[in-house]
Structures are given as structure tokens and as C-alpha cells.
Design a protein around this motif. Structure first.
Motif, mmCIF file in Angstrom:
data_model
loop_
_atom_site.group_PDB
_atom_site.id
_atom_site.type_symbol
_atom_site.label_atom_id
_atom_site.label_comp_id
_atom_site.label_asym_id
_atom_site.label_seq_id
_atom_site.Cartn_x
_atom_site.Cartn_y
_atom_site.Cartn_z
ATOM 1 N N ALA A 1 0.823 -1.214 0.000
ATOM 2 C CA ALA A 1 0.000 0.000 0.000
ATOM 3 C C ALA A 1 0.861 1.270 0.000
ATOM 4 O O ALA A 1 0.548 2.248 -0.670
ATOM 5 C CB ALA A 1 -0.926 0.005 1.215
ATOM 6 N N LEU A 2 1.946 1.214 0.747
ATOM 7 C CA LEU A 2 2.811 2.389 0.860
ATOM 8 C C LEU A 2 3.410 2.775 -0.499
ATOM 9 O O LEU A 2 3.369 3.956 -0.899
ATOM 10 C CB LEU A 2 3.918 2.062 1.864
ATOM 11 C CG LEU A 2 4.980 3.080 2.166
ATOM 12 C CD1 LEU A 2 4.369 4.437 2.460
ATOM 13 C CD2 LEU A 2 5.787 2.609 3.359
ATOM 14 N N LEU A 3 3.927 1.782 -1.221
ATOM 15 C CA LEU A 3 4.477 2.090 -2.550
ATOM 16 C C LEU A 3 3.362 2.508 -3.507
ATOM 17 O O LEU A 3 3.592 3.318 -4.414
ATOM 18 C CB LEU A 3 5.229 0.874 -3.115
ATOM 19 C CG LEU A 3 6.592 0.598 -2.491
ATOM 20 C CD1 LEU A 3 7.218 -0.641 -3.129
ATOM 21 C CD2 LEU A 3 7.537 1.784 -2.647
ATOM 22 N N GLY A 4 2.169 1.991 -3.286
ATOM 23 C CA GLY A 4 1.039 2.404 -4.109
ATOM 24 C C GLY A 4 0.741 3.885 -3.930
ATOM 25 O O GLY A 4 0.548 4.619 -4.909
ATOM 26 N N VAL A 5 0.720 4.331 -2.680
ATOM 27 C CA VAL A 5 0.483 5.757 -2.399
ATOM 28 C C VAL A 5 1.596 6.599 -3.036
ATOM 29 O O VAL A 5 1.327 7.618 -3.683
ATOM 30 C CB VAL A 5 0.413 6.007 -0.874
ATOM 31 C CG1 VAL A 5 0.473 7.502 -0.559
ATOM 32 C CG2 VAL A 5 -0.866 5.404 -0.300
ATOM 33 N N HIS A 6 2.830 6.145 -2.859
ATOM 34 C CA HIS A 6 3.954 6.888 -3.450
ATOM 35 C C HIS A 6 3.820 6.976 -4.970
ATOM 36 O O HIS A 6 4.053 8.036 -5.564
ATOM 37 C CB HIS A 6 5.281 6.230 -3.086
ATOM 38 C CG HIS A 6 6.461 6.830 -3.775
ATOM 39 N ND1 HIS A 6 7.061 7.992 -3.336
ATOM 40 C CD2 HIS A 6 7.130 6.461 -4.895
ATOM 41 C CE1 HIS A 6 8.053 8.298 -4.160
ATOM 42 N NE2 HIS A 6 8.122 7.395 -5.109
ATOM 43 N N SER A 7 3.449 5.866 -5.592
ATOM 44 C CA SER A 7 3.380 5.857 -7.057
ATOM 45 C C SER A 7 2.288 6.801 -7.564
ATOM 46 O O SER A 7 2.441 7.423 -8.618
ATOM 47 C CB SER A 7 3.166 4.433 -7.584
ATOM 48 O OG SER A 7 1.851 3.993 -7.311
ATOM 49 N N ILE A 8 1.198 6.921 -6.797
ATOM 50 C CA ILE A 8 0.139 7.875 -7.183
ATOM 51 C C ILE A 8 0.647 9.301 -6.989
ATOM 52 O O ILE A 8 0.511 10.157 -7.869
ATOM 53 C CB ILE A 8 -1.134 7.643 -6.337
ATOM 54 C CG1 ILE A 8 -1.740 6.269 -6.642
ATOM 55 C CG2 ILE A 8 -2.156 8.749 -6.597
ATOM 56 C CD1 ILE A 8 -2.813 5.838 -5.659
ATOM 57 N N ALA A 9 1.278 9.545 -5.834
ATOM 58 C CA ALA A 9 1.719 10.909 -5.510
ATOM 59 C C ALA A 9 2.770 11.419 -6.489
ATOM 60 O O ALA A 9 2.784 12.597 -6.841
ATOM 61 C CB ALA A 9 2.259 10.954 -4.078
#
Lengths: 90, 222
Positions: free
Chosen positions: B103-111
Motif C-alpha cells: 500500500a505504501l508504494l502504491g500511495v507513493h506511485s500515485i503521488a
């Protein structure tokens, strides 16, 4: 605007802020006419599920996540408030 | 088989005042996350925000594959969900969506509009060796660099004393390449251990001459 109406409006703003962890938003920042999702407040699909759960817990209102009318109830704070006034069980 | 991999740069973060403090050249903000959009930042705890800031510092152009390791992940949210299920209550959709390890890398990839490969892993204490192995794989595939981050967030109090944990939220990230920067030299360890991000920071600071995980790691000269 009646006192009950104003109180419920503020209660819903606090519900949004607490449930959705809107750490940078104050109640006064939420425009009752502005869209809650996408443009406007900027909530996303996970928020929609979280909000549905919060309405069920707080007011006993059960919504169908797939129904088109749910989309209308979540359009803005005023629509949400109308829903709660019409269907609250507690 | 030799395992050639090089360290080009790194960043470290430790919550509050704790030792070892990362070398000033390799620190990020004490209160990280201000560069993240507020609607994404709200979903991350302090270690998650630090991880995103480290990733942005080491990969400003979102050019490289990202590997993120955490041994325990977000135990506070996971345990809260298990307790809710035990009480027969519905679980929070937000907590459920954020409890998955990537989830953390997912948030980063969106940001950061990051569209390169991302990978999340847990390795029962062997996270440091694991992120190097995964990074090596991407490098051999032809990527110029890989960013590997290892972080731990707060451990739920119910688990205290039951597992190894650094005791404080912390994160360390490395930009790794095949042949530019300082070589990471490996040899057989005298006492294989389970290093946390704190030990990795301490080693990269130069406070200890080597890091022992599954392998003994030493920094060579450029």
C-alpha cells in the motif's frame, strides 16, 4: 435555517473529518454545496466505502454501494444531510 | 558467485531523538511528508511518510524500480481489524486497503506519478539481504539504478516482547547501481543477525565497520 439543521450539518462535518482522517481540514473548510468526491473536497472511492460504514454505525442508515441513488446522496454535504434527516434510525 | 552491487547514495530517518542519528548529509525532514498531497498523506503514518520522502529524495524523477521492505508492516492497523472481526464488527475499508504490504508504494506511485516496477516484501528478519538481492535482479535486467527502502513503523503494544523490533519508527533507503558509487562487499558472517533499519543507518554512518545479516556487508572505497 433551524438549529437542529445547523447542528446536524456540523455533526456531519465532524463525522467526515474524523472518519476520513482529514487532518488538514476544519469544519469551516467544507462547503455544503461543493462536491465531496473528485473535485471539491477530493474524496476517493475508499472514502465512499468508509463513509457508508460510518453512516450505518452512527445513524443506522444502510446504503447499496452499487445504487445510483447512493451516488446522489454522496454528491455534497447538503445531500448527505437530507439523507440523514429522512432515513436516520437513531 | 560474486555479488557485485554499488551504493550511490542513501537517506535515513529515525523518529524523535534517538541514536544513531543519520549523518546530516543523509537526513530527511524530522517531520516528513510535507511534499505529499494532503489527501494521500493522511493515509500514512510517520514511517510511511518518511519512506515516501526518502524515495522522492533518491529518485526525484521517478525513473527507477522501487523495492520496499518491512518485517512487520502496519501491525497497529492489522491488529485493530482482527479485534473488530473478533467483536463481530465490520472493518474499516481504509484500514483494510492500507494494511496490504504494498500500500505504501502504491500511495507513493500515485503521488509521484511513478510508473516503474515496484515491489514490497517482508523477509522474517532478512529484509536487508532480500532488498539487495531484489535490487540486483532489476539491475541485471538493465535498469540504471534501483531504490531500496527498509522501514519499520510503531509495533502494536500487544506484540512487544514477542518479536524483534527496533522499538522506534525508522527508515533507510539506498540508491543501488551495478558499478557506480561505493562497492558493497559481502563475506560469510561470523554471527548472522536480523538487522533493523537502525543498524543499517549506524553502519552507513560509519559507526560500525560492517553489517551482519545473512551475509556480512562492508562498504569498499569508490
Amino acid at each position: 435555517m433551524s438549529e437542529t439543521h445547523t447542528t446536524l450539518s456540523l455533526e456531519l462535518k465532524h463525522l467526515l473529518i474524523e472518519t476520513l482522517e482529514l487532518e488538514d481540514i476544519a469544519p469551516g473548510d467544507i462547503d455544503p454545496d461543493a462536491p465531496l468526491f473528485g473535485e471539491g473536497l477530493g474524496l476517493d472511492s475508499i472514502d465512499a466505502l468508509e463513509l457508508g460504514l460510518a453512516l450505518q454505525k452512527r445513524f443506522g442508515i444502510k446504503l447499496d454501494a452499487e445504487a445510483e441513488e447512493t451516488r446522489r446522496h454522496f454528491a455534497n454535504l447538503n445531500a448527505l444531510q437530507a439523507l440523514v434527516e429522512a432515513r436516520r434510525a437513531n | 558467485m560474486s555479488f557485485s552491487i554499488h551504493l550511490e547514495d542513501w537517506r535515513g530517518w529515525i523518529a524523535a531523538e534517538a541514536t544513531p542519528t543519520p549523518d546530516p548529509r543523509h537526513r530527511i525532514s524530522a517531520q516528513p511528508g510535507n511534499d505529499l498531497p494532503a489527501m494521500l498523506r493522511r493515509r500514512l503514518d510517520s514511517a510511511g511518510r518518511a519512506t515516501c520522502e526518502i524515495l522522492a529524495a533518491l529518485d526525484p524523477g521517478s525513473d527507477f524500480p522501487l523495492v520496499h521492505a518491512s518485517r512487520h508492516g502496519d501491525t497497529t492497523r492489522s491488529l485493530a481489524m482482527l479485534e473488530a472481526l473478533q467483536r463481530g464488527e465490520p472493518i474499516s475499508p481504509t484500514h483494510f486497503s492500507m494494511s496490504v504490504h504494498n500500500a505504501l508504494l502504491g500511495v507513493h506511485s500515485i503521488a509521484r506519478q511513478h510508473h516503474r516496477p515496484i515491489q514490497a516484501l517482508g523477509a522474517c528478519g532478512d529484509e536487508f539481504d532480500a532488498i539487495l538481492a531484489e535490487a540486483k535482479g532489476y539491475l541485471v535486467e538493465g535498469y540504471q539504478a534501483v531504490i531500496a527502502v527498509f522501514s519499520e513503523c510503531v509495533l502494536a503494544s500487544a506484540y512487544h516482547g514477542c518479536t524483534e523490533h527496533p522499538g522506534i519508527p525508522c527508515a533507510v533507503g539506498l540508491r543501488l547501481t551495478l558499478n557506480t558509487g561505493q562497492p558493497l562487499l559481502s563475506s560469510d558472517p561470523a554471527h548472522p543477525t536480523h538487522p533493523t533499519p537502525l543498524e543499517v543507518i549506524s553502519w552507513l554512518n560509519g559507526d560500525s565497520p560492517y553489517l551482519e545479516g545473512r551475509r556480512r556487508w562492508e562498504l569498499g572505497t569508490t
